[in-house]
Design a protein around this motif. Sequence first.
Motif, short mmCIF file in Angstrom:
data_model
loop_
_atom_site.label_atom_id
_atom_site.label_comp_id
_atom_site.label_asym_id
_atom_site.label_seq_id
_atom_site.Cartn_x
_atom_site.Cartn_y
_atom_site.Cartn_z
N HIS A 66 -44.73 12.59 3.72
CA HIS A 66 -43.55 13.35 4.15
C HIS A 66 -42.44 12.45 4.69
CE1 HIS A 66 -45.97 13.01 7.77
NE2 HIS A 66 -44.97 13.43 8.51
N TYR A 67 -42.50 11.17 4.32
CA TYR A 67 -41.39 10.26 4.61
C TYR A 67 -40.77 9.81 3.29
CZ TYR A 67 -42.57 9.84 9.55
OH TYR A 67 -42.78 10.10 10.87
N LYS A 68 -39.44 9.76 3.25
CA LYS A 68 -38.73 9.27 2.07
C LYS A 68 -38.37 7.80 2.29
CE LYS A 68 -38.38 13.26 -0.03
NZ LYS A 68 -39.13 13.54 -1.26
N ARG A 206 -38.15 10.61 7.93
CA ARG A 206 -39.02 11.79 7.88
C ARG A 206 -38.26 12.95 7.23
NH1 ARG A 206 -40.59 13.12 13.63
NH2 ARG A 206 -39.23 14.90 13.29
N GLU A 207 -38.92 13.59 6.29
CA GLU A 207 -38.28 14.62 5.45
C GLU A 207 -37.50 15.67 6.23
OE1 GLU A 207 -40.74 15.24 1.40
OE2 GLU A 207 -41.33 16.47 3.10
N ASP A 208 -38.07 16.14 7.33
CA ASP A 208 -37.42 17.25 8.05
C ASP A 208 -36.13 16.83 8.74
OD1 ASP A 208 -39.52 15.87 9.82
OD2 ASP A 208 -38.28 16.94 11.27
N LEU A 210 -33.70 15.43 7.15
CA LEU A 210 -32.70 15.26 6.10
C LEU A 210 -31.68 16.40 6.05
CD1 LEU A 210 -34.94 13.90 3.20
CD2 LEU A 210 -33.24 12.63 4.52
N LYS A 224 -29.96 12.64 2.45
CA LYS A 224 -30.58 13.68 1.62
C LYS A 224 -30.17 13.51 0.16
CE LYS A 224 -31.79 18.47 1.39
NZ LYS A 224 -31.44 19.83 1.68
N SER A 227 -31.97 10.65 -1.24
CA SER A 227 -33.41 10.87 -1.47
C SER A 227 -33.63 11.78 -2.69
CB SER A 227 -34.09 11.43 -0.23
OG SER A 227 -33.93 12.81 -0.15
N GLU A 228 -32.67 12.65 -2.95
CA GLU A 228 -32.81 13.53 -4.12
C GLU A 228 -32.42 12.81 -5.41
OE1 GLU A 228 -31.98 17.75 -1.80
OE2 GLU A 228 -30.35 16.79 -2.92
#
Length: 357
Positions: A66-68, A206-208, A210, A224, A227-228
């Motif tokens: 859950h980390y980018k 950490r994803e949350d 973003l 974000k 990462s996408e």
Amino acid sequence: MAKIYNFSAGPAVLPPSVLKRAQAEMLDWHGTGMSVMEMSHRGKAFLSILAKTEADLRTLLNVPDHYKVLFLQGGAIAENAMIPLNLLNGKSADYVVTGSWSERSVKEAKMFGEINVVAKSQPFHYVPDFASWKLNKDAAYLHICTNETIDGVEFDALPNAGNVPIVADMSSHILSRPIDVSQYGVIYAGAQKNIGPAGLCLVIVREDLLNQAAPIVPGVFHWKAQSENQSMVNTPPTYAIYIAGLVFEWLLEQGGVEVIEQQNIAKASLLYDYIDSTDFYRNDILVRHRSRMNIPFFLKDESLNDDFLAGAEANGLLQLKGHRSVGGMRASIYNAMPFAGVQALVEFMQSFAQSHQ
Ligand SMILES: *Cc1c(COP(=O)(O)O)cnc(C)c1O
């Protein structure tokens, strides 16, 4: 070519085997007939390099799913500004100042919102006691620099920040020791200290976290969006990523960061033990916060500084001059500095001391 050891704080020494491999692959990467520099960043060949680089980094640091991992440009100083832009979201942030780089981070962040310095060492010789940090429970994040490259101060533990995510500038000691990524919200590091060439900055987020970006964040710095888009909102620093990938392979061949850490402890102990054994030299950092990577030291008689540097250079020991804000000397002994390099430095320091007593 004479044998040299490069003690630069950054851009810094790279493993010779990595440079040789890059040389061998320079004109023709794996039968493609072209250099990595010439490849489309969206082509199959480069995408395979990027995927392996990320996978190896994840293995080395045990990065949870859950980390980018982002491969950005602009260096750590660009991230100093992009951290508040990506995270503040109308709140304030806490900063701890333990040296020149965290002080710089405060300066860069202040343009974007309310930044509270909740602890500061004076002088930059130690990490203030965690109990004295005036943390705000509602802060968007807590920023620290876990290794101060200029001052030679390294965290030996992490504070408990409760639910506030810790954002850490690890530019000069990432991959030098195992870390628990899950203790952090964001880890960032410019590559030119312990990873590879300048021009690449790693961000592990950490994803949350973003979904907090300000509407004005530029696309290339929008975590974000990056990462996408596999860090390809713009053309990423392809060659720097490739070299970083070779360094990660080299680290895995060495046995990973646990093995490298033991080597780093041995190298740093050799130098600190010698400095502590003589009053000809000194290091001012509180022992438990002494950096394993960047070791500033002073001669008792500072009028000998120029002679020391000239003698060191004549012995192939390069880039030992301290940062202008600190003075004296600084030996940066990153992962790629061999034990023999530190031995050569200590031998030179001994003979210089003997001949100038
Ligand atoms: C070198 C360094 C920086 C600055 O990196 P740039 O790539 O020049 O932006 C920031 N923080 C730390 C800890 C550093 O060592």
